[in-house]
Design a protein around this motif. Structure first.
Motif, mmCIF file in Angstrom:
data_model
loop_
_atom_site.group_PDB
_atom_site.id
_atom_site.type_symbol
_atom_site.label_atom_id
_atom_site.label_comp_id
_atom_site.label_asym_id
_atom_site.label_seq_id
_atom_site.Cartn_x
_atom_site.Cartn_y
_atom_site.Cartn_z
ATOM 1 N N ARG A 63 0.847 -1.187 0.000
ATOM 2 C CA ARG A 63 0.000 0.000 0.000
ATOM 3 C C ARG A 63 0.884 1.240 0.000
ATOM 4 O O ARG A 63 2.076 1.177 0.292
ATOM 5 N N GLU A 64 0.274 2.384 -0.321
ATOM 6 C CA GLU A 64 1.071 3.607 -0.454
ATOM 7 C C GLU A 64 1.816 3.944 0.832
ATOM 8 O O GLU A 64 2.988 4.333 0.792
ATOM 9 N N GLN A 65 1.161 3.778 2.003
ATOM 10 C CA GLN A 65 1.829 4.069 3.270
ATOM 11 C C GLN A 65 2.932 3.061 3.557
ATOM 12 O O GLN A 65 3.980 3.405 4.102
ATOM 13 N N GLU A 66 2.707 1.795 3.174
ATOM 14 C CA GLU A 66 3.720 0.762 3.382
ATOM 15 C C GLU A 66 4.921 0.978 2.467
ATOM 16 O O GLU A 66 6.061 0.667 2.839
ATOM 17 N N LEU A 67 4.653 1.507 1.269
ATOM 18 C CA LEU A 67 5.732 1.771 0.321
ATOM 19 C C LEU A 67 6.771 2.713 0.918
ATOM 20 O O LEU A 67 7.978 2.566 0.695
ATOM 21 N N LYS A 68 6.308 3.674 1.704
ATOM 22 C CA LYS A 68 7.217 4.657 2.303
ATOM 23 C C LYS A 68 8.181 4.027 3.302
ATOM 24 O O LYS A 68 9.223 4.601 3.611
ATOM 25 N N LYS A 69 7.829 2.826 3.813
ATOM 26 C CA LYS A 69 8.683 2.135 4.777
ATOM 27 C C LYS A 69 9.746 1.282 4.094
ATOM 28 O O LYS A 69 10.683 0.822 4.746
ATOM 29 N N SER A 70 9.598 1.067 2.790
ATOM 30 C CA SER A 70 10.513 0.189 2.070
ATOM 31 C C SER A 70 11.725 0.973 1.573
ATOM 32 O O SER A 70 11.589 1.892 0.756
ATOM 33 N N LEU A 71 12.898 0.603 2.049
ATOM 34 C CA LEU A 71 14.116 1.292 1.636
ATOM 35 C C LEU A 71 14.427 1.059 0.158
ATOM 36 O O LEU A 71 15.053 1.903 -0.482
#
Length: 218
Positions: free
Chosen positions: A3-11
């Motif tokens: 998800r878009e919010q989870e994408l931000k956590k992926s280095l």
């Protein structure tokens, strides 16, 4: 798909927009698979990069005697692969094992390194992120060696707790995994580790509430 919010956590996808992320997956012919808890996700025989999209997993080293040691905890956005692996001895094997039901995306490593025919910026950013991840893995290995080089269980625990405290920016931090996994991480017997933790609590060096710990500053 993350998800878009989870994408931000992926280095791996740092500074890449959600639309670009979706297009990258199509361009790289990404494959998604689902796994049950305690299932082997990856055995490092294929030259692919995996991204945890849901759930949690652990990178585990198994030595010649069959003893397992947790090398890394992987949550949503966590990345693993042959190129990102810790080197081991000839007789050792590495596996990524699901701790909970997981959804994982796999991309062939060659797709990441191959120059995009459109020379798009997002591909260059992805390659930069991959290089940064490799540097981070090297740093993580250095920290792990620091922990395992300590002679006693007490020294191993305190060394790891100091690392977590520094990462948290204060004396209070959250253990990233269970106490059983912690015993694997510091390569020691769980019962012996629990006894040492009890001593640390009794003397006031460590306070804990579930997985939240506070380390007394010396």
């Amino acid at each position: 798909m993350l998800r878009e919010q989870e994408l931000k956590k992926s280095l791996l996808f740092k500074d890449i927009s959600y639309q670009d992320y979706r297009e990258i997956l199509a361009c790289f012919q990404a494959v998604r698979r689902s796994f049950r808890a305690d299932e082997v996700i990856y055995d490092f025989t294929a030259d692919t990069v995996g991204v945890v999209e849901r759930g949690s997993a652990s990178l585990i080293r198994i030595d010649e005697e069959g003893i397992s040691t947790v090398l890394e905890d992987l949550g949503t956005g966590g990345v693993f692969g042959k190129t990102l692996a810790f080197a081991g001895s000839m007789g050792d094997s590495l596996e990524v094992v699901s701790r909970t039901p997981c959804e994982v995306m796999f991309v062939d490593y060659a797709h990441i390194l191959r120059r995009c025919e459109h020379a798009c910026l997002r591909h260059s950013v992805l390659v930069q992120n991959m290089l940064a991840l490799m540097a981070d893995k090297a740093q993580a290995l250095s920290q792990r060696v620091d922990v395992l080089s300590r002679r006693s269980i007490r020294e191993k625990l305190l060394c790891y707790f100091r690392q977590l405290s520094q990462q948290a920016g204060g004396s209070t931090f959250t253990l990233p995994f269970s106490l059983s996994t912690l015993a694997d991480y510091i390569a020691t017997d769980r019962s012996a580790m629990m006894r040492e933790l009890k001593r640390l609590r009794e003397e006031g060096t460590v306070r804990s509430d579930g997985r939240q710990f506070t380390l007394r500053q010396s």
